[in-house]
Structure formats: structure tokens, C-alpha cells
Write a protein that holds these residues in place. Structure first.
Motif, PDB file in Angstrom:
ATOM      1  N   LEU A   1      54.383  -6.428 -51.349  1.00 55.17           N
ATOM      2  CA  LEU A   1      53.982  -7.158 -52.357  1.00 55.17           C
ATOM      3  C   LEU A   1      53.487  -6.211 -53.667  1.00 55.17           C
ATOM      4  CD1 LEU A   1      52.977  -9.875 -53.660  1.00 55.17           C
ATOM      5  CD2 LEU A   1      50.804  -9.714 -52.927  1.00 55.17           C
ATOM      6  N   GLY A   2      54.148  -6.366 -54.927  1.00 57.72           N
ATOM      7  CA  GLY A   2      53.911  -5.866 -55.826  1.00 57.72           C
ATOM      8  C   GLY A   2      53.548  -6.459 -57.156  1.00 57.72           C
ATOM      9  N   GLY A   3      52.877  -5.908 -58.045  1.00 57.26           N
ATOM     10  CA  GLY A   3      52.613  -6.834 -59.273  1.00 57.26           C
ATOM     11  C   GLY A   3      51.582  -6.001 -60.281  1.00 57.26           C
ATOM     12  N   PRO A   4      51.140  -6.927 -61.224  1.00 60.43           N
ATOM     13  CA  PRO A   4      50.277  -6.326 -62.169  1.00 60.43           C
ATOM     14  C   PRO A   4      48.489  -6.605 -61.628  1.00 60.43           C
ATOM     15  CG  PRO A   4      50.962  -8.367 -62.831  1.00 60.43           C
ATOM     16  CD  PRO A   4      51.767  -8.134 -61.580  1.00 60.43           C
ATOM     17  N   LEU A   5      47.788  -5.610 -61.842  1.00 56.61           N
ATOM     18  CA  LEU A   5      46.467  -5.556 -61.751  1.00 56.61           C
ATOM     19  C   LEU A   5      45.960  -6.087 -63.080  1.00 56.61           C
ATOM     20  CD1 LEU A   5      45.503  -2.741 -59.096  1.00 56.61           C
ATOM     21  CD2 LEU A   5      45.656  -5.391 -58.611  1.00 56.61           C
ATOM     22  N   ILE A   6      46.385  -5.297 -63.976  1.00 57.96           N
ATOM     23  CA  ILE A   6      46.161  -5.582 -65.382  1.00 57.96           C
ATOM     24  C   ILE A   6      47.611  -5.488 -66.145  1.00 57.96           C
ATOM     25  CG2 ILE A   6      44.949  -4.972 -67.700  1.00 57.96           C
ATOM     26  CD1 ILE A   6      42.654  -3.556 -65.910  1.00 57.96           C
ATOM     27  N   LYS A   7      48.119  -6.354 -66.794  1.00 54.11           N
ATOM     28  CA  LYS A   7      49.317  -6.391 -67.364  1.00 54.11           C
ATOM     29  C   LYS A   7      49.259  -5.338 -68.350  1.00 54.11           C
ATOM     30  CE  LYS A   7      51.568 -10.832 -66.753  1.00 54.11           C
ATOM     31  NZ  LYS A   7      52.418 -11.923 -67.144  1.00 54.11           N
ATOM     32  N   ASN A   8      50.496  -4.695 -68.185  1.00 58.36           N
ATOM     33  CA  ASN A   8      50.789  -3.507 -69.320  1.00 58.36           C
ATOM     34  C   ASN A   8      50.024  -2.384 -69.016  1.00 58.36           C
ATOM     35  OD1 ASN A   8      53.163  -5.081 -70.293  1.00 58.36           O
ATOM     36  ND2 ASN A   8      51.546  -6.205 -71.730  1.00 58.36           N
ATOM     37  N   LYS A   9      48.971  -2.386 -68.050  1.00 54.54           N
ATOM     38  CA  LYS A   9      48.233  -1.347 -67.781  1.00 54.54           C
ATOM     39  C   LYS A   9      48.332  -0.751 -66.285  1.00 54.54           C
ATOM     40  CE  LYS A   9      46.043  -0.625 -71.667  1.00 54.54           C
ATOM     41  NZ  LYS A   9      45.889   0.519 -72.630  1.00 54.54           N
ATOM     42  N   VAL A  10      47.981  -1.122 -65.501  1.00 56.00           N
ATOM     43  CA  VAL A  10      47.582  -1.212 -63.891  1.00 56.00           C
ATOM     44  C   VAL A  10      48.699  -2.024 -63.268  1.00 56.00           C
ATOM     45  CG1 VAL A  10      46.102  -0.792 -62.053  1.00 56.00           C
ATOM     46  CG2 VAL A  10      45.328  -0.567 -64.496  1.00 56.00           C
ATOM     47  N   PHE A  11      49.476  -1.417 -62.328  1.00 57.38           N
ATOM     48  CA  PHE A  11      50.289  -1.943 -61.497  1.00 57.38           C
ATOM     49  C   PHE A  11      50.232  -1.548 -59.897  1.00 57.38           C
ATOM     50  CE2 PHE A  11      52.317  -1.046 -65.599  1.00 57.38           C
ATOM     51  CZ  PHE A  11      52.404  -2.168 -66.138  1.00 57.38           C
ATOM     52  N   PHE A  12      50.739  -2.417 -59.182  1.00 59.90           N
ATOM     53  CA  PHE A  12      50.285  -2.083 -57.733  1.00 59.90           C
ATOM     54  C   PHE A  12      51.720  -2.320 -56.767  1.00 59.90           C
ATOM     55  CE2 PHE A  12      49.664  -6.525 -57.180  1.00 59.90           C
ATOM     56  CZ  PHE A  12      49.926  -6.642 -55.850  1.00 59.90           C
ATOM     57  N   PHE A  13      51.843  -1.633 -55.757  1.00 62.94           N
ATOM     58  CA  PHE A  13      52.610  -1.909 -54.607  1.00 62.94           C
ATOM     59  C   PHE A  13      52.126  -1.576 -53.138  1.00 62.94           C
ATOM     60  CE2 PHE A  13      55.909  -0.637 -51.712  1.00 62.94           C
ATOM     61  CZ  PHE A  13      56.375  -1.834 -51.254  1.00 62.94           C
ATOM     62  N   SER A  14      52.131  -2.655 -52.272  1.00 62.36           N
ATOM     63  CA  SER A  14      51.674  -2.389 -50.971  1.00 62.36           C
ATOM     64  C   SER A  14      52.812  -3.121 -50.010  1.00 62.36           C
ATOM     65  CB  SER A  14      50.463  -3.008 -51.040  1.00 62.36           C
ATOM     66  OG  SER A  14      49.969  -2.907 -49.726  1.00 62.36           O
ATOM     67  N   GLY A  15      52.844  -1.987 -48.845  1.00 66.83           N
ATOM     68  CA  GLY A  15      53.802  -2.598 -48.058  1.00 66.83           C
ATOM     69  C   GLY A  15      53.319  -2.136 -46.448  1.00 66.83           C
ATOM     70  N   TYR A  16      53.491  -3.353 -45.591  1.00 65.07           N
ATOM     71  CA  TYR A  16      53.068  -2.689 -44.244  1.00 65.07           C
ATOM     72  C   TYR A  16      54.303  -3.102 -43.207  1.00 65.07           C
ATOM     73  CZ  TYR A  16      50.758  -2.791 -39.710  1.00 65.07           C
ATOM     74  OH  TYR A  16      50.254  -2.741 -38.365  1.00 65.07           O
ATOM     75  N   MET A  17      54.701  -2.129 -42.632  1.00 66.84           N
ATOM     76  CA  MET A  17      55.929  -2.516 -41.799  1.00 66.84           C
ATOM     77  C   MET A  17      56.191  -1.478 -40.740  1.00 66.84           C
ATOM     78  SD  MET A  17      58.616  -1.678 -45.130  1.00 66.84           S
ATOM     79  CE  MET A  17      58.371  -2.752 -46.671  1.00 66.84           C
ATOM     80  N   PRO A  18      55.123  -2.125 -39.534  1.00 74.02           N
ATOM     81  CA  PRO A  18      55.098  -1.397 -38.260  1.00 74.02           C
ATOM     82  C   PRO A  18      56.238  -1.706 -37.449  1.00 74.02           C
ATOM     83  CG  PRO A  18      54.066  -3.552 -38.106  1.00 74.02           C
ATOM     84  CD  PRO A  18      54.312  -3.220 -39.640  1.00 74.02           C
ATOM     85  N   THR A  19      56.662  -0.584 -36.660  1.00 72.82           N
ATOM     86  CA  THR A  19      57.566  -0.945 -35.331  1.00 72.82           C
ATOM     87  C   THR A  19      57.063  -0.540 -34.061  1.00 72.82           C
ATOM     88  OG1 THR A  19      59.471   0.005 -37.065  1.00 72.82           O
ATOM     89  CG2 THR A  19      59.850  -0.079 -34.656  1.00 72.82           C
ATOM     90  N   LYS A  20      57.292  -1.541 -32.957  1.00 70.92           N
ATOM     91  CA  LYS A  20      56.815  -1.415 -31.788  1.00 70.92           C
ATOM     92  C   LYS A  20      58.063  -1.704 -30.792  1.00 70.92           C
ATOM     93  CE  LYS A  20      53.424  -3.400 -28.515  1.00 70.92           C
ATOM     94  NZ  LYS A  20      52.313  -4.510 -28.396  1.00 70.92           N
TER      95      LYS A  20
END
Length: 624
Positions: free
Chosen positions: A226-245
Motif C-alpha cells: 500500500l502506498g499513498g500520501p500522509l500529507i499531500k504534496n509533503k509526505v508519502f509512504f509505501f509499505s509492503g509485506y511479502m513472506p515466503t514459506k
């Protein structure tokens, strides 16, 4: 415009009084590449616009090196492996060769490449390859670049290629992804047969082909991001979780007791990536990324042929590797011509396999021992072979690698007989390794019955033995601490003499030293040092665009490169290794039975029997 974050969807606008507005849309900013955009301004009203939505692919006519960059919009559409590492094969001159340490770039081995993730070097300190843990899934990556040929002076220690990957960033809109990958043994062809010694032949002179069976296994790999703005035009984030078993099952019939037992191995690889981009002011950009990538394996599978011991707690054994990558960057656009950048990163790796450690002392009999009545019947052997244990169990308490990267550079543009894009900077690469590991954590005895020992050192002379022969005790392993701080200074000028001709002039020098390992109570031997003057690395190249339209170039370059020494050498030869062998007389025929549970001795020279000789073959080779 320098120092743009790589990505797609950029729009370039041009305005001038008395002309229509012009725009070029859907532009891609590619990692390490200068992109040329031509815009035509037509006479008209300012309120009218001419929008070009599709540009033809342009060649980077300002560089004399060779590079291939692939963006997520491209590699999402092609067949590939699960890691950004698999995308290296797209580059010309890159070939995957397992016997050369991975991908060869222009014929260099995999250990001569350098790997970066968000500007943080993640090359294995000991071997120079890319560790499996650092092969981040492609869904977490925005772009991958493979650079070869004569590279800019900012790159050092790469005799082959430079592989640069960028973790995805968020934007002003929310985007997410969910899915999974699955594969198992039913999707795989059967393995090839193995040529082995026949275990039923006591002389060990016959060989046979053993048809390996494919173990039932299944792999699940869910992906979430998931990615998007925390504060538009100022702070942006991306986070991903992809385990392999991956779970693998094996049923083994042991030759020693003809019993069939089930075993399971479970390997879990975690990948958690987070990135935050922050634009506090128009002249400052910042980002920080963190990749958490530990790996755990529980349950060891014994040999399919059944030649291992059924008494080993196979299902309880395992290993764990901690890992994380932290990197950050700050760009300050001081003026339209001057940009100052700071980058830093930290890479941590720690391996151990302390699950259900062995308590068995390995014992090998090198001759017929049935002649000795005082020896228990369970320990007698009519021929040479292992009495207890069969090989090294190996016990690594810890094996810690740390890398700290710090970089500071400045870029300045000036017009003087053409346009100069000048970049200079300082880099430091701080490395360290700390480890404690033993190949035989509970000892390894070898008994030579009715045999005399021939001396090796001046501690003894002639041939010596006890009443019943002699034995030897092994201490093998790796232990100690080592660290080094390698630094580099570089200067690079991309001189655009004219629209068609660009000269690339660079110079780099480095200071590197290869450390020795120190042990508790033992100082390290002097390191091997490469001074600033011994690693002078000039780079000269040129690129010519014959038509001046950015669609063709002729380029040539020359450079002088230096490899960076890997820690395999000091670990093996400069004090990291431990190799002690002690020889004692056998004066008691029941000694073998008494020593089975002796444990690890504090002083191998004080073992039962008269000491004949103690040999240390791991004295640091660089110690004067």
C-alpha cells in the motif's frame, strides 16, 4: 534538471509570451540516465496548448558507459523470477552462471559485481555476491539498473557490473496490491540421477547411479502493499509485506536399522519494506527506507539414501539469519545550478544454528580394533570407519556482518566552452565481522591402533607411539573480530561540448585495508593497507550523437579499476580460522569408551595420554 526521483508519469511544460503552451506528458525519469526531451513552441495564444502524449524512446547520448534500466511498468508485464536479481538477465552482456558466483557481467564473476538497494550497498562482505536474503521481491521495487563498461568515478570496486535497485515510493494517490504465488513439486520435472559410491560395498570401490526422488514440497508467497500520501504534496509512504514459506517432506529408510521415518523442513523468508518520502521545502527532499528480511529454517532433511544416523534429532535442528537494511538520503537544491546530497545506510546480518546442538563426540577408528578385549563390543570395528558421528555437525553461535555506508557529494552546472555537469564527493564503507563457530563442537578423535606417528615439527623427533598406538584430536572453526574502514574520493565532469558531443572525464582514488582477526587475549596481526596513492582510478570517455536527435550514439571509454578485497581471505588466513591438532599416545585400550562424553576440552594439550605434538596450522599468514 538534476536529481529527480525515478519514476513514471512526469509532465514537462514550456511557456513563452506569444506562443502556445506546450506539454510533454507521461515521461519517465530513469535511474542514472540523462533524458532529452524536445518541445516545439508554436506561435499562438497562451491559452492554447499543444500536448505530446507519447515520446519516442531516446538514447542517453551524454554517457559513455552502457546501462540498461527497467521500470516497474515494464517488468510487471514480462515473465520473471520473484526477485529484482532475476531482472539482471535483461541487460546485454549479463549471463547467469552458477559456477561463477551468479550473474557474470561482461565476463566478470558474480563476486566482482556491486549491488545497491536505495543507495545502500548490500554486497556480501565475505564473498562479494548478493545474498539470498537481500534479493528483495520485484513488487517492492520501482526500477532496476544494470550498468557496465567504463562507469562514472562515483562507482568503485566493481570489476563487473553495478546493479542498482530503488524501493517503490508513495504518491498523492493511494495505490495497493494484494495477491499470492504458489508452486509445488507437481509443477517441477524430476531431478537428475546422482553418481555415488555404493554404500553396500565395504571396499568403497564400486559406484552406482542413484535416482533421486523429488521430495513433496509446497511454497506459498502472499504479497501485500500500500502506498499513498500522509500529507499531500509533503509526505508519502509505501509499505509492503511479502513472506515466503516452503514446506518440504521426506521419508527416509535408514540403512543402519532399516527403519523408515518421516521428516519435515520449513523455510520462512520474511520481507517487510517501508519507505517514507518527505518534501519539507521546495529545495529539500528526504527519504528513508527500511527492509526487514530475516530467514528461518526448521528441520534438517537427512540423505535420501539413508546413509545418515537415525539418532540425530533432525526435525529439531535448524538455523536463523537475522537481517535488515536501513538507508536514507537528503538532497538540498541550493541553487538552480548547485545540488548537495547526503546518503547513509546500515546493513546487518547474523547467522546461527544453535537449535538442538549435537552432544555426540565424533570418533573415527583408522584400523582394526577388534583385537583389544578391553574395548566395548559396541565400539569395535574390523575396518576403518566412524564409530560415533559421521561428519561435522557444525555449531555457529553467531556470525555477524555489519556495513555502514556514508556518502556526501555535490553537483554543479557551469557553462564554459559548453555545459559542464561537475560532481565530486567523499564515500566511506565501514565493514565488520564477528563470529564464533566450531566444526566439531563436541570434539573429534581419530584413533590409530598399533601405529606409530611421524613427527612434523621440532616438538618431537622420529616415530613415536604408545602401547596401543596414538590418537589425534581436531579443533576446527572460525572465531574472532575484524573491521575496516574503506574510503573513496571522486570527481566527475560530464562536459557537453555541443549538442552532439559529450566528454566524460573522471578520477577516483581509494584508501582500503584488509583487516586481520583478533581473538580474546590475542592481538590482530598487521592489516594489509592500500594507500590513496596505490588506487588511482582514472576514467575517460566520449559519446557522439551524429544527428543530434537523441536516437543514436557512438561511444568509447577507457578506465582503470580496482577490486575491493573480500573477507574470505582474512577469515581463512589472517587469524579468523582455528585449526589445532594434538597427538597423544594410546596407553589404555579402553580409552575410546572413556572419551565418548568427555566434551570440549579447555586445553587439547592436556588430554589423556602423553602429548606427542601440538600443531597450529592457522597462524595468521600476514604476521611477521
Amino acid at each position: 534538471f538534476a536529481q529527480f526521483p525515478p519514476g513514471t508519469g512526469y509532465t514537462l511544460s514550456a511557456t513563452a509570451s506569444g506562443f502556445r503552451n506546450a506539454k510533454a506528458a507521461n515521461l519517465a525519469v530513469v535511474l542514472g540516465k540523462a533524458t532529452t526531451i524536445d518541445i516545439r513552441l508554436e506561435v499562438g495564444q497562451v491559452s492554447e496548448s499543444v500536448v505530446v502524449s507519447a515520446e519516442s524512446v531516446m538514447v542517453d547520448t551524454q554517457s559513455s558507459s552502457s546501462a540498461v534500466t527497467v521500470d516497474k511498468t515494464f517488468f510487471d508485464l514480462i515473465p520473471k523470477g520473484r526477485s529484482f536479481y532475476d531482472l539482471i538477465s535483461i541487460a546485454p552482456g549479463a549471463r547467469n552462471e552458477s559456477k561463477a558466483g551468479g550473474y557474470q557481467v561482461d565476463g566478470a564473476s558474480g563476486s566482482e559485481n556491486t549491488y545497491y538497494l536505495d543507495g545502500m550497498e548490500v554486497t556480501n562482505i565475505q564473498t562479494g555476491v548478493l545474498s539470498d536474503q537481500n534479493k528483495v521481491p520485484v513488487e517492492m521495487i520501482q526500477q532496476v539498473q544494470v550498468k557496465n563498461g567504463v562507469m562514472e568515478a562515483q562507482y568503485g570496486g566493481a570489476m563487473g557490473g553495478v546493479v542498482n535497485a530503488v524501493v517503490r515510493s508513495g504518491s498523492n494517490e493511494f495505490h495497493g496490491e494484494a495477491g499470492f504465488y504458489f508452486w509445488n513439486d507437481a509443477m517441477q520435472a524430476r531431478p537428475r540421477p546422482t553418481l555415488e559410491m555404493d554404500p553396500n560395498d565395504a571396499t568403497r570401490l564400486k559406484a552406482r547411479y542413484f535416482q533421486n526422488t523429488l521430495d513433496p514440497y509446497s511454497t506459498w508467497n502472499p504479497i501485500f502493499s500500500l502506498g499513498g500520501p500522509l500529507i499531500k504534496n509533503k509526505v508519502f509512504f509505501f509499505s509492503g509485506y511479502m513472506p515466503t514459506k516452503t514446506t518440504t517432506n521426506r521419508s527416509v529408510t535408514f540403512l543402519s536399522n532399516n527403519q523408515t521415518m518421516p521428516f519435515t523442513n520449513t523455510v520462512t523468508q520474511q520481507y517487510l519494506a517501508n519507505k517514507v518520502d518527505y518534501v519539507p521545502f521546495s529545495k529539500v527532499r528526504m527519504n528513508v527506507s527500511w527492509v526487514f528480511n530475516p530467514r528461518k529454517s526448521m528441520g534438517i532433511l537427512p540423505a535420501q539414501q539413508g546413509t545418515d544416523s537415525p539418532t540425530v534429532p533432525w526435525n529439531q535442528r535448524g538455523e536463523y539469519t537475522a537481517g535488515q537494511i536501513l538507508s536514507g538520503q537528503v538532497d538540498y537544491l541550493a541553487t538552480t545550478k548547485l545540488i548537495v546530497s547526503f546518503r547513509g545506510g546500515y546493513n546487518y546480518f547474523n547467522y546461527n544454528n544453535v537449535y538442538a546442538p549435537s552432544t555426540v563426540t565424533a570418533v573415527y577408528s583408522s584400523a582394526n580394533s577388534t583385537l583389544y578385549p578391553d574395548l566395548p563390543a559396541s565400539l569395535k570395528r574390523s575396518a576403518a570407519g566412524f564409530v560415533t558421528g559421521s561428519s561435522s555437525d557444525g555449531n555457529t553461535q553467531f556470525n555477524i556482518y555489519k556495513r555502514v555506508n556514508l556518502n556526501a557529494d555535490a553537483s554543479y552546472m557551469v557553462n564554459w566552452f559548453g555545459q559542464h555537469s561537475i560532481k565530486g564527493g567523499w564515500q566511506t564503507n565501514r565493514l565488520s565481522n564477528s563470529t564464533v563457530a566450531l566444526s566439531y563442537p563436541n570434539g573429534y578423535f581419530r584413533y590409530y591402533w598399533n601405529t606409530s606417528y611421524s613427527f612434523v615439527t621440532s616438538q618431537c623427533s622420529g616415530r613415536q607411539r604408545g602401547t596401543y598406538g596414538y590418537n589425534r584430536y581436531y579443533t576446527y572453526g572460525t572465531s574472532g573480530d575484524a573491521s575496516s574502514d574503506n574510503q573513496g574520493i571522486f570527481f566527475q565532469d560530464s562536459w557537453r561540448v555541443s549538442r552532439r558531443l559529450t566528454l566524460n572525464l573522471g578520477f577516483r582514488t581509494e584508501r582500503e585495508f584488509l583487516p586481520s582477526f583478533s581473538k580474546q587475549g590475542i592481538a590482530a596481526a598487521p592489516p594489509i593497507e592500500f594507500s590513496w596513492g596505490s588506487k588511482m582510478s582514472p576514467r575517460v570517455g566520449g559519446s557522439f550523437d551524429p544527428r543530434g536527435d537523441g536516437r543514436m550514439r557512438f561511444f568509447a571509454a577507457w578506465g582503470h579499476y580496482f577490486d575491493v578485497m573480500k573477507y574470505t581471505l582474512p577469515r581463512n588466513a589472517f587469524g579468523g580460522g582455528t585449526s589445532l591438532v594434538s597427538y597423544h599416545t594410546i596407553d589404555d585400550p579402553g580409552l575410546m569408551g572413556k572419551m565418548l562424553n568427555y566434551g570440549y576440552p579447555s586445553d587439547p594439550a592436556r588430554l589423556p595420554g602423553r602429548l606427542i605434538e601440538l600443531i597450529n596450522s592457522a597462524i595468521p599468514a600476514n604476521d611477521p
